[in-house]
Motif scaffolding. Structure first.
Motif, PDB file in Angstrom:
ATOM      1  N   ASP A   9      43.234  34.385  42.599  1.00  0.00           N
ATOM      2  CA  ASP A   9      44.051  35.323  43.383  1.00  0.00           C
ATOM      3  C   ASP A   9      43.089  36.109  44.265  1.00  0.00           C
ATOM      4  N   THR A  10      43.073  35.809  45.547  1.00  0.00           N
ATOM      5  CA  THR A  10      42.012  36.265  46.434  1.00  0.00           C
ATOM      6  C   THR A  10      41.901  37.772  46.605  1.00  0.00           C
ATOM      7  N   GLU A  11      42.989  38.533  46.469  1.00  0.00           N
ATOM      8  CA  GLU A  11      42.882  39.974  46.728  1.00  0.00           C
ATOM      9  C   GLU A  11      41.870  40.668  45.831  1.00  0.00           C
ATOM     10  N   HIS A  60      47.337  33.096  45.074  1.00  0.00           N
ATOM     11  CA  HIS A  60      47.587  34.240  45.944  1.00  0.00           C
ATOM     12  C   HIS A  60      48.854  33.994  46.759  1.00  0.00           C
ATOM     13  N   ALA A  61      49.779  34.950  46.707  1.00  0.00           N
ATOM     14  CA  ALA A  61      51.027  34.886  47.488  1.00  0.00           C
ATOM     15  C   ALA A  61      51.748  33.560  47.251  1.00  0.00           C
ATOM     16  N   ARG A  62      51.939  32.768  48.290  1.00  0.00           N
ATOM     17  CA  ARG A  62      52.668  31.505  48.163  1.00  0.00           C
ATOM     18  C   ARG A  62      51.747  30.323  47.877  1.00  0.00           C
ATOM     19  N   GLY A  63      50.499  30.592  47.556  1.00  0.00           N
ATOM     20  CA  GLY A  63      49.581  29.509  47.221  1.00  0.00           C
ATOM     21  C   GLY A  63      49.213  28.653  48.413  1.00  0.00           C
ATOM     22  N   GLU A  64      49.105  29.273  49.589  1.00  0.00           N
ATOM     23  CA  GLU A  64      48.813  28.535  50.822  1.00  0.00           C
ATOM     24  C   GLU A  64      47.549  29.076  51.493  1.00  0.00           C
ATOM     25  N   ASN A  65      46.560  29.484  50.716  1.00  0.00           N
ATOM     26  CA  ASN A  65      45.411  30.183  51.254  1.00  0.00           C
ATOM     27  C   ASN A  65      44.154  29.330  51.351  1.00  0.00           C
TER      28      ASN A  65
END
Length: 110
Positions: A9-11, A60-65
């Motif tokens: 989770d990048t944040e 992270h979010a919708r897993g599109e990072n």
């Protein structure tokens, strides 16, 4: 140890200070999360050269990072996209020797 599962989770990664650093949108400034993950993978392979497989679950979010093809090492593969069953731990099973929860953080507003 042969198989490692990383839920990312990048944040929560050290050194990330802007939302722009966590997106693959070409209009944004950076891809610091890829740099951070490169460091993690480099260290992991140095300390444990016997690792045969690393699964990175983009959590992270919708897993599109994490852009497709960013890792060419055949030992590394990425789970991405949304929706998916067991979102942040999709496809995790007892065949893995290690689980790393990288960048996890408190809920927004806490």
């Amino acid at each position: 140890m042969k198989k490692v599962y990383i839920s990312l989770d990048t944040e929560g990664l050290s050194g990330l200070v802007s939302w722009n650093e966590m997106t693959t949108d070409p209009s944004c400034t950076g891809k610091a999360y890829i740099r951070e993950l490169d460091w993690i993978l480099d260290e992991l392979f140095k300390v444990h050269p016997e690792i045969e497989e690393v699964c990175i679950c983009d959590s992270h979010a919708r897993g599109e990072n994490l852009p497709y093809g960013v890792y060419t090492d055949p030992r590394v593969y990425i789970i991405s996209g949304y929706p998916r069953q067991d979102y942040m731990l999709a496809s995790l099973d007892s065949s893995y020797d290690m689980l790393m929860l990288v960048g996890y953080h408190g809920m927004i507003g806490t």
